[in-house]
Design an enzyme around this catalytic site. Structure first.
Site, PDB file in Angstrom:
ATOM      1  N   ASP A  22       0.807  -1.220   0.000  1.00 23.95           N
ATOM      2  CA  ASP A  22       0.000   0.000   0.000  1.00 23.95           C
ATOM      3  C   ASP A  22       0.839   1.269   0.000  1.00 23.95           C
ATOM      4  O   ASP A  22       0.556   2.230   0.725  1.00 23.95           O
ATOM      5  CB  ASP A  22      -0.953   0.034   1.216  1.00 23.95           C
ATOM      6  CG  ASP A  22      -1.912  -1.131   1.201  1.00 23.95           C
ATOM      7  OD1 ASP A  22      -2.326  -1.512   0.096  1.00 23.95           O
ATOM      8  OD2 ASP A  22      -2.221  -1.648   2.277  1.00 23.95           O
ATOM      9  N   HIS A  51      -4.606  -1.737  -6.065  1.00 23.58           N
ATOM     10  CA  HIS A  51      -3.745  -0.703  -6.664  1.00 23.58           C
ATOM     11  C   HIS A  51      -4.605   0.438  -7.174  1.00 23.58           C
ATOM     12  O   HIS A  51      -5.489   0.243  -7.997  1.00 23.58           O
ATOM     13  CB  HIS A  51      -2.899  -1.321  -7.780  1.00 23.58           C
ATOM     14  CG  HIS A  51      -1.900  -2.305  -7.238  1.00 23.58           C
ATOM     15  ND1 HIS A  51      -1.052  -3.028  -8.017  1.00 23.58           N
ATOM     16  CD2 HIS A  51      -1.621  -2.669  -5.961  1.00 23.58           C
ATOM     17  CE1 HIS A  51      -0.295  -3.795  -7.243  1.00 23.58           C
ATOM     18  NE2 HIS A  51      -0.631  -3.603  -5.990  1.00 23.58           N
TER      19      HIS A  51
HETATM   20  P1  IMO Z   1      -0.932  -4.176  -2.204  1.00 25.24           P
HETATM   21  O1  IMO Z   1      -0.526  -4.815  -3.499  1.00 25.24           O
HETATM   22  C1  IMO Z   1      -0.991  -4.463   2.145  1.00 25.24           C
HETATM   23  C2  IMO Z   1      -1.465  -8.492   3.869  1.00 25.24           C
HETATM   24  C3  IMO Z   1      -2.754  -8.904   4.536  1.00 25.24           C
HETATM   25  C4  IMO Z   1      -2.231  -9.909   5.565  1.00 25.24           C
HETATM   26  C5  IMO Z   1      -1.099 -10.596   4.824  1.00 25.24           C
HETATM   27  C6  IMO Z   1      -1.495 -11.905   4.184  1.00 25.24           C
HETATM   28  O2  IMO Z   1      -2.164  -3.351  -2.285  1.00 25.24           O
HETATM   29  O3  IMO Z   1       0.233  -3.446  -1.612  1.00 25.24           O
HETATM   30  P2  IMO Z   1      -2.941 -12.559   2.050  1.00 25.24           P
HETATM   31  O4  IMO Z   1      -4.383 -12.292   1.725  1.00 25.24           O
HETATM   32  O5  IMO Z   1      -1.985 -12.023   1.039  1.00 25.24           O
HETATM   33  O6  IMO Z   1      -2.688 -13.998   2.381  1.00 25.24           O
HETATM   34  O7  IMO Z   1      -2.686 -11.749   3.425  1.00 25.24           O
HETATM   35  O8  IMO Z   1      -0.689  -9.681   3.814  1.00 25.24           O
HETATM   36  N1  IMO Z   1      -1.616  -7.996   2.481  1.00 25.24           N
HETATM   37  C7  IMO Z   1      -1.426  -6.717   2.103  1.00 25.24           C
HETATM   38  N2  IMO Z   1      -1.147  -5.617   2.835  1.00 25.24           N
HETATM   39  N3  IMO Z   1      -1.079  -4.364   0.808  1.00 25.24           N
HETATM   40  C8  IMO Z   1      -1.337  -5.460   0.052  1.00 25.24           C
HETATM   41  O9  IMO Z   1      -1.325  -5.430  -1.279  1.00 25.24           O
HETATM   42  C9  IMO Z   1      -1.563  -6.706   0.702  1.00 25.24           C
HETATM   43  N4  IMO Z   1      -1.844  -7.960   0.286  1.00 25.24           N
HETATM   44  C10 IMO Z   1      -1.857  -8.737   1.379  1.00 25.24           C
HETATM   45  O10 IMO Z   1      -3.387  -7.803   5.146  1.00 25.24           O
HETATM   46  O11 IMO Z   1      -1.658  -9.252   6.664  1.00 25.24           O
HETATM   47 MG    MG Z   2      -2.871  -1.487  -1.907  1.00 25.02          MG
END
Ligand code: IMO
Ligand code: MG
Length: 490
Positions: A22, A51
């Site tokens: 994020d 995204h």
């Molecule tokens: P972007 O691409 C922030 C976090 C989840 C959880 C851990 C595992 O938008 O940066 P999962 O569903 O992947 O098995 O969850 O990872 N998480 C993210 N946190 N940005 C993301 O994606 C995330 N994708 C998964 O909150 O702690």
């Molecule tokens: Mg994100």
């Protein structure tokens, strides 16, 4: 000079996050696609990603698709690599939204070797990882269970859907893996049920995208040989990497340049430039796990874990900040006096909520309140080193802290023994016990309309330079607002 200053002579650029996700990778890849790249590819994760891109005030969020999909009409290719886990129903929904918005997806290509997220993965994910029950608080999209089957060599790939016989065989293997002592007749019964569901809900989607399904790795390698410009859009962030993050509080893929290259089918040595994206000078984490610089500490981790009742609307109501509902989401004044007051309180809970409201830190995928804290330079340097050189740092959301009296950056941790370290321990137990050693900087005010580096506040420039020196990589770009155009190239 614009984007040329950032990209130089590079042909293959990786856009990766040096924190917990994020950080604005979507904005960066949207910018690269609109102004430079011929092809943008994702290689890791699935619809756990959120995204966001804002162009001329219009906000668009993608989950499975790369942000490049919004430029399909301009002849740009978007690729989903074989390292991803794809939920075809989510993909179909996103493609439908694209079509509804009058945009095209004719240049989307999907690897036949990508693994699928199937309904049972989503059931397993929500049962096992609920944060309220002490789990990691996954996004609930079935990511972990799908990758678990991939690694156990019983996963279902996209190409299996086009071959009914192998599909039945693979599904039988999957069920046997998940229920090792189940008698054959029950296994067969379950396989029958799975197959019926897949035929009804998933095969029609597979048919509809058939023309886009290719050997994506081979195509990408050939495009690179031809000299095409490629952006690799990372998902999640280095601190969430299964290899380099705070295991087990991580996602199930390697979201660094190595995992990304592997996930699109090219050698990491093909990457000419890494853009290490850093939200600044604050950061966020969603879900459970250690976060040494979290404002308000473990109390705020617990608060954010109970996301029902603590979402944006709830926090605005409690803060008595007025807002409007719109098709683009909830609209409110981020510089409301009450929000600024909260941001500058010294009790962790009020300041934490104030920062979240100020920077609008709510999950793009789940709507969860994101945990927020100060910039962790120790973690950023570790992440930067893992992602490799040549690298440029991209600072994002710097406008969000405008109005704070002060901000802090942690350049070391005090260990339980009393000594200090600048090395990032990925052991979550130890990370929970470290105490950040902060440098405090004076706050600043900015408008978000700055377009020259010299126009940025002195204190912000000093902090970015300090971080860049500490990490050992130069500053490439500063994003001063959500809009695609709001950038300064350094
Ligand atoms: P972007 O691409 C922030 C976090 C989840 C959880 C851990 C595992 O938008 O940066 P999962 O569903 O992947 O098995 O969850 O990872 N998480 C993210 N946190 N940005 C993301 O994606 C995330 N994708 C998964 O909150 O702690
Ligand atoms: Mg994100």
């Amino acid at each position: 000079m614009g984007i040329e200053k950032l990209v130089g002579n590079a042909k293959v650029i990786a856009d990766v996050c040096l924190q917990f996700g994020d950080t604005g990778k979507g904005k960066v890849s949207g910018l690269l696609t609109s102004e430079w790249a011929d092809i943008t590819a994702r290689g890791t994760g699935g619809d756990n990603a959120g995204h966001t891109e804002v162009v001329d005030g219009v906000r668009r969020v993608s989950h499975v698709l790369p942000a490049s999909i919004f430029y399909d009409g301009a002849g740009k290719y978007s690729v989903l690599g074989q390292g991803m886990v794809i939920n075809l129903q989510s993909l179909a929904r996103e493609m439908e939204e694209i079509a509804k918005a009058g945009l095209s997806h004719g240049n989307l290509r999907i690897s036949d070797n990508a693994h699928l997220i199937l309904p049972h993965h989503i059931d397993l994910d929500s049962k096992n990882t609920s944060q309220a029950n002490g789990g990691i608080g996954s996004t609930g999209k079935g990511i972990g269970p799908a990758y678990a089957e991939k690694i156990a060599r019983v996963g279902v790939k996209l190409r299996h859907l086009y071959d009914p016989e192998s599909l039945q065989e693979i599904l039988t293997r999957t069920i046997r893996h998940n229920f090792p002592s189940m008698p054959d007749r029950f296994v067969n019964y379950m396989v029958g049920g799975y197959l019926a569901d897949i035929r009804k809900d998933i095969l029609p989607i597979a048919e509809s995208i058939r023309g886009k399904v290719i050997d994506a790795g081979s195509q990408l390698r050939s495009w690179i040989r031809e000299g095409k410009k490629v952006c690799l859009e990372g998902a999640q962030g280095t601190d969430l990497s299964i290899e380099h993050g705070t295991y087990p509080f991580v996602t199930s893929s390697d979201c660094t340049t190595n995992g990304l290259a592997s996930g699109v089918g090219i050698p990491a040595s093909s990457i000419d430039l890494v853009l290490g994206v850093v939200k600044f000078p604050f950061m966020s984490r969603v879900g459970g796990g250690p976060f040494p610089t979290e404002i308000g500490g473990v109390e705020m981790e617990k608060y954010c874990a109970k996301n029902e009742g603590n979402r944006l609307r709830d926090e605005l109501k409690r803060a008595r900040v007025s807002y409007q509902e719109s098709p683009q989401g909830i609209v409110y004044n981020h510089n409301d006096v009450q929000i600024l007051w909260m941001l500058n309180q010294r009790d962790g809970s009020t300041q934490n909520t104030g920062l979240r409201l100020k920077a609008n830190e709510y999950g793009a995928t789940t709507g969860r309140p994101r945990r927020v804290g100060w910039t962790d330079a120790v973690a950023a340097r570790h992440a930067s080193q893992v992602n490799g050189s040549p690298q440029k740092l991209v600072f994002t959301k710097v406008d969000c802290l405008s109005g704070a009296d002060e901000f802090k950056i942690a350049y070391a941790y005090r260990l339980p023994s009393g000594s200090t370290t600048e090395e990032f321990p990925t052991d979550p137990e130890l990370l929970r016990k470290v105490e950040p050693v902060y440098t405090t900087y004076p706050g600043y005010a900015m408008t978000g309309r700055e377009r020259e580096y010299d126009q940025l506040p002195k204190s912000l420039r000093k902090a970015m330079q300090d971080l860049s020196d500490f990490v050992g990589q130069p500053i490439g770009m500063v994003s001063v607002g959500a809009d695609r155009e709001a950038n300064i190239f350094v």
